[in-house]
Design an enzyme around this catalytic site. Structure first.
Site, PDB file in Angstrom:
ATOM      1  N   MET A  29      44.727  41.826  34.487  1.00  0.00           N
ATOM      2  CA  MET A  29      44.423  42.271  33.124  1.00  0.00           C
ATOM      3  C   MET A  29      42.942  42.640  33.039  1.00  0.00           C
ATOM      4  O   MET A  29      42.366  42.683  31.949  1.00  0.00           O
ATOM      5  CB  MET A  29      44.776  41.172  32.121  1.00  0.00           C
ATOM      6  CG  MET A  29      46.279  40.861  32.143  1.00  0.00           C
ATOM      7  SD  MET A  29      46.872  40.065  30.661  1.00  0.00           S
ATOM      8  CE  MET A  29      46.012  38.510  30.741  1.00  0.00           C
ATOM      9  N   GLY A  30      42.305  42.853  34.185  1.00  0.00           N
ATOM     10  CA  GLY A  30      40.883  43.198  34.196  1.00  0.00           C
ATOM     11  C   GLY A  30      40.021  41.952  34.105  1.00  0.00           C
ATOM     12  O   GLY A  30      40.493  40.839  34.355  1.00  0.00           O
ATOM     13  N   LEU A  32      37.640  41.095  36.094  1.00  0.00           N
ATOM     14  CA  LEU A  32      37.877  40.577  37.444  1.00  0.00           C
ATOM     15  C   LEU A  32      36.811  39.565  37.871  1.00  0.00           C
ATOM     16  O   LEU A  32      35.632  39.712  37.563  1.00  0.00           O
ATOM     17  CB  LEU A  32      37.897  41.751  38.441  1.00  0.00           C
ATOM     18  CG  LEU A  32      38.930  42.830  38.140  1.00  0.00           C
ATOM     19  CD1 LEU A  32      38.895  43.905  39.221  1.00  0.00           C
ATOM     20  CD2 LEU A  32      40.332  42.256  37.999  1.00  0.00           C
ATOM     21  N   HIS A  33      37.266  38.546  38.597  1.00  0.00           N
ATOM     22  CA  HIS A  33      36.361  37.531  39.142  1.00  0.00           C
ATOM     23  C   HIS A  33      36.704  37.328  40.608  1.00  0.00           C
ATOM     24  O   HIS A  33      37.587  38.019  41.158  1.00  0.00           O
ATOM     25  CB  HIS A  33      36.462  36.229  38.336  1.00  0.00           C
ATOM     26  CG  HIS A  33      37.877  35.755  38.152  1.00  0.00           C
ATOM     27  ND1 HIS A  33      38.624  35.227  39.184  1.00  0.00           N
ATOM     28  CD2 HIS A  33      38.682  35.753  37.065  1.00  0.00           C
ATOM     29  CE1 HIS A  33      39.812  34.902  38.740  1.00  0.00           C
ATOM     30  NE2 HIS A  33      39.891  35.219  37.458  1.00  0.00           N
ATOM     31  N   HIS A  36      40.422  37.117  41.628  1.00  0.00           N
ATOM     32  CA  HIS A  36      41.126  38.401  41.767  1.00  0.00           C
ATOM     33  C   HIS A  36      40.729  39.086  43.073  1.00  0.00           C
ATOM     34  O   HIS A  36      41.571  39.647  43.774  1.00  0.00           O
ATOM     35  CB  HIS A  36      40.730  39.356  40.635  1.00  0.00           C
ATOM     36  CG  HIS A  36      41.183  38.948  39.280  1.00  0.00           C
ATOM     37  ND1 HIS A  36      40.300  38.610  38.277  1.00  0.00           N
ATOM     38  CD2 HIS A  36      42.428  38.840  38.747  1.00  0.00           C
ATOM     39  CE1 HIS A  36      40.975  38.326  37.184  1.00  0.00           C
ATOM     40  NE2 HIS A  36      42.266  38.447  37.437  1.00  0.00           N
ATOM     41  N   VAL A 175      40.594  30.069  43.804  1.00  0.00           N
ATOM     42  CA  VAL A 175      39.182  30.175  44.189  1.00  0.00           C
ATOM     43  C   VAL A 175      38.364  29.382  43.171  1.00  0.00           C
ATOM     44  O   VAL A 175      38.589  29.500  41.954  1.00  0.00           O
ATOM     45  CB  VAL A 175      38.735  31.658  44.221  1.00  0.00           C
ATOM     46  CG1 VAL A 175      37.242  31.776  44.491  1.00  0.00           C
ATOM     47  CG2 VAL A 175      39.529  32.409  45.293  1.00  0.00           C
ATOM     48  N   ARG A 186      38.178  33.677  31.602  1.00  0.00           N
ATOM     49  CA  ARG A 186      37.719  33.021  30.371  1.00  0.00           C
ATOM     50  C   ARG A 186      36.429  32.226  30.568  1.00  0.00           C
ATOM     51  O   ARG A 186      35.772  31.870  29.597  1.00  0.00           O
ATOM     52  CB  ARG A 186      38.811  32.094  29.840  1.00  0.00           C
ATOM     53  CG  ARG A 186      40.036  32.850  29.348  1.00  0.00           C
ATOM     54  CD  ARG A 186      41.034  31.911  28.712  1.00  0.00           C
ATOM     55  NE  ARG A 186      42.035  32.631  27.960  1.00  0.00           N
ATOM     56  CZ  ARG A 186      43.168  33.108  28.466  1.00  0.00           C
ATOM     57  NH1 ARG A 186      43.441  32.918  29.747  1.00  0.00           N
ATOM     58  NH2 ARG A 186      44.032  33.768  27.707  1.00  0.00           N
TER      59      ARG A 186
HETATM   60  O1  PAF Z   1      47.805  36.742  35.699  1.00  0.00           O
HETATM   61  C1  PAF Z   1      47.588  37.746  34.979  1.00  0.00           C
HETATM   62  O2  PAF Z   1      46.470  38.270  34.913  1.00  0.00           O
HETATM   63  C2  PAF Z   1      48.718  38.329  34.147  1.00  0.00           C
HETATM   64  O3  PAF Z   1      49.548  37.342  33.660  1.00  0.00           O
HETATM   65  C3  PAF Z   1      49.511  39.419  34.892  1.00  0.00           C
HETATM   66  C4  PAF Z   1      50.244  38.846  36.091  1.00  0.00           C
HETATM   67  C5  PAF Z   1      48.582  40.536  35.337  1.00  0.00           C
HETATM   68  C6  PAF Z   1      50.566  40.024  33.961  1.00  0.00           C
HETATM   69  O4  PAF Z   1      49.983  40.624  32.849  1.00  0.00           O
END
Ligand code: PAF
Length: 252
Positions: A29-30, A32-33, A36, A175, A186
C-alpha cells in the site's frame, strides 16, 4: 522500471514482455520501509521479473481516519523500487480494481474473525478480495508476504489453496529496527517519546508469561492493549501508542 497505471496496458505486457513463468510479485500500500524492501530483494533474487503494486486499498480500512492518516511517500517509494531492480510498478486506481464497486468480496469465516479481524470488522474481507484481484491480474509464480502480518499471511495462503491459485505464497521474516521494533509504515507517525517506548512491545511480548500477565505489563508501560493471544505456537498482539496502532507476533 515501468510505472503502469492502466491495467489494460499491464495485461498486454503480461502476455508479451513479462510472459515468463518466473514472475515475482510484492503487493503493497506504499509508504515503503525496510520490511517491504526485504520482500522486494527476495523477489528480485528469485525471479526473472518482479512486479510491485502500490494501492492504498480502502476496503480493508474499518476506520476512515486510519485510511486518511496513512503515509503517502510515493516519490521516494518509486526511487527505492527502481534502485532495488523492480521491473514494473503497478499503481491502479480504485475504479480499475473495483469495477463492481466492492459488491463482490471474498470472506474467510473462521480465523479472519479472530485477533485483528475481531477488532477491525471486514478488514480481512478487504485484504483477501484485493489480493485475489491482484494475483489474478499479475499472475505471479510467487508472491511475497511478511510474517509481521502473520494472520494476513496465513489467510492469504489459505485462500490460495482454497481457490487453487497457481501462485506460491512466500513467507518472509519480520524486519526489525536495532531495538526490536518491527518495521511498519505506521512507525513514522509515532511521537519521539512513543517511538522510544515502542520496542517494549516486542520485548514484553517475548516474555515467558501468560497473555494476561503480558497485557498487565504492557498496560503499566503505557500501551493501550487491543489483544494479546496465543494461537498454536504464536503469540499475537496489537496495541496503541497514542493514536498509532502497532501489531506484532512472536514464536512462543
Ligand atoms: O500488507 C499490506 O500492505 C496489505 O494488506 C496488502 C497485502 C498490500 C493488501 O492491500
Amino acid at each position: 522500471m515501468r510505472i503502469i497505471n492502466d491495467l489494460k496496458i499491464w495485461e498486454e505486457l503480461r502476455n508479451t514482455v513479462y510472459s515468463s513463468d518466473s514472475l515475482g510479485f510484492v503487493p503493497t500500500m506504499g509508504a515503503l520501509h525496510k520490511g517491504h524492501l526485504s520482500l522486494v530483494h527476495r523477489s528480485v533474487t528469485e525471479n526473472d521479473f518482479t512486479v510491485v503494486s502500490i494501492f492504498l486499498n480502502p476496503t480493508q480500512f474499518d476506520n476512515a481516519d486510519d485510511l486518511h492518516e496513512y503515509p503517502d511517500t510515493i516519490v521516494s517509494d518509486r526511487s527505492r523500487l527502481k534502485k532495488a531492480g523492480v521491473d514494473v510498478l503497478l499503481c491502479p486506481d480504485y475504479d480499475q480494481l473495483y469495477p463492481d464497486n466492492y459488491t463482490y468480496k471474498i470472506s474467510e469465516t473462521e480465523f479472519s474473525k479472530q485477533l485483528c479481524g475481531k477488532h477491525r470488522p471486514g478488514h480481512f474481507d478487504g485484504v483477501l478480495t484485493v489480493v485475489l484481484k491482484l494475483i489474478n491480474l499479475v499472475k505471479p509464480r510467487r508472491a511475497y508476504f511478511g510474517e509481521k502480518d502473520h494472520q494476513q499471511l496465513k489467510l492469504v495462503s489459505g485462500m490460495v489453496k482454497a481457490f487453487f491459485l497457481d501462485t506460491e505464497i512466500v513467507p518472509c521474516k519480520t524486519v526489525r529496527e536495532i531495538d526490536g521494533l518491527a518495521d511498519s509504515s505506521r512507525n513514522s507517525r509515532l511521537t519521539p517519546n512513543n517511538r522510544k517506548k515502542a520496542p517494549l512491545f516486542y520485548s514484553i511480548l517475548n516474555m515467558d508469561l501468560s497473555p494476561d500477565k503480558v497485557i498487565e505489563k504492557l498496560q503499566s508501560a503505557g500501551f493501550k492493549v487491543e489483544y494479546v493471544e496465543d494461537i498454536g505456537n504464536r503469540r499475537y498482539g496489537a496495541v496503541y501508542l497514542g493514536e498509532v496502532r502497532l501489531i506484532d507476533n512472536v514464536y512462543h
